[in-house]
Design a protein around this motif. Sequence first.
Motif, PDB file in Angstrom:
ATOM      1  N   LYS A 174       2.362   9.870   7.470  1.00 19.30           N
ATOM      2  CA  LYS A 174       1.732   8.568   7.233  1.00 19.30           C
ATOM      3  C   LYS A 174       2.648   7.426   7.640  1.00 19.30           C
ATOM      4  CE  LYS A 174      -1.461   9.977   3.609  1.00 19.30           C
ATOM      5  NZ  LYS A 174      -1.841   9.910   2.208  1.00 19.30           N
TER       6      LYS A 174
ATOM      7  N   THR B 112       1.814   9.398  -5.824  1.00 16.22           N
ATOM      8  CA  THR B 112       2.359  10.732  -5.552  1.00 16.22           C
ATOM      9  C   THR B 112       3.299  11.157  -6.666  1.00 16.22           C
ATOM     10  OG1 THR B 112       2.195  10.354  -3.177  1.00 16.22           O
ATOM     11  CG2 THR B 112       3.676  12.095  -3.880  1.00 16.22           C
TER      12      THR B 112
ATOM     13  N   GLU C  99       0.835  -1.206   0.000  1.00 16.25           N
ATOM     14  CA  GLU C  99       0.000   0.000   0.000  1.00 16.25           C
ATOM     15  C   GLU C  99       0.869   1.255   0.000  1.00 16.25           C
ATOM     16  OE1 GLU C  99      -3.313   0.478  -0.278  1.00 16.25           O
ATOM     17  OE2 GLU C  99      -3.397  -1.666  -0.685  1.00 16.25           O
ATOM     18  N   LYS C 100       1.959   1.189   0.746  1.00 16.64           N
ATOM     19  CA  LYS C 100       2.864   2.330   0.820  1.00 16.64           C
ATOM     20  C   LYS C 100       3.488   2.587  -0.554  1.00 16.64           C
ATOM     21  CE  LYS C 100       6.548   2.064   3.440  1.00 16.64           C
ATOM     22  NZ  LYS C 100       7.446   1.989   4.585  1.00 16.64           N
TER      23      LYS C 100
ATOM     24  N   THR D 129       0.972   4.221  -2.801  1.00 15.80           N
ATOM     25  CA  THR D 129       0.815   5.632  -2.432  1.00 15.80           C
ATOM     26  C   THR D 129       1.946   6.463  -3.012  1.00 15.80           C
ATOM     27  OG1 THR D 129      -0.313   5.022  -0.388  1.00 15.80           O
ATOM     28  CG2 THR D 129       0.633   7.230  -0.479  1.00 15.80           C
TER      29      THR D 129
END
Length: 195
Positions: A87, A54, A46-47, A50
């Motif tokens: 985060k 970005t 998931e990171k 993300t």
Amino acid sequence: MKREELEALGLSKEQIDGTLDMYHKEHDPVQKELDTVKADLTAEQEKVKTHEGTIEGLKKDLEEFKDADVSGMKQKIEDLEKDIKAKEADYQQQIADRDFDDVLKDSINAAHGKNAKAIKALLDVETLKASKNQKEDVAAAIKALSEAEDSKMLFGEAEPNPTGKGDPIGGVGGTGTKPQADSLMSALEEKYKSK
């Protein structure tokens, strides 16, 4: 491995219990570690998604604003980096909380805790979370609770559930209240018939 399968092989209850205990002793820690690794992998994936999103967003922004103010873009990048760091810190905190909860749960189970919620309420959870040796400190805190006069009733073997078909009011095996109720009804019917 299931109890029914072992029973089908003709093993006694003691043999089945011993076999299942050995199986769970070896299998459960490995399964727990596998579940933890899977959760960590999912979080990392998931990171990565993300971060990729970005980067793509920044590329699009750069195309749209190639003649724009560079200082504004720098500020946007700094803001995004701060957001990513926040985060990441949140993610690390969630992992630490999960690991602490596992240590706490395992320690309460090892001490034969009867009510985990009540035991947890008696612990200084924030101090234990901040500890460098969480496992040892949690075990020591739970041991102290299990020996303290005002909290030792929260520990020990669970009380066995009664089995059988006994009457909970006092009768056992057919000598309960049903025959008494029938005779009482008969007496009342006779009394009102005679009136």
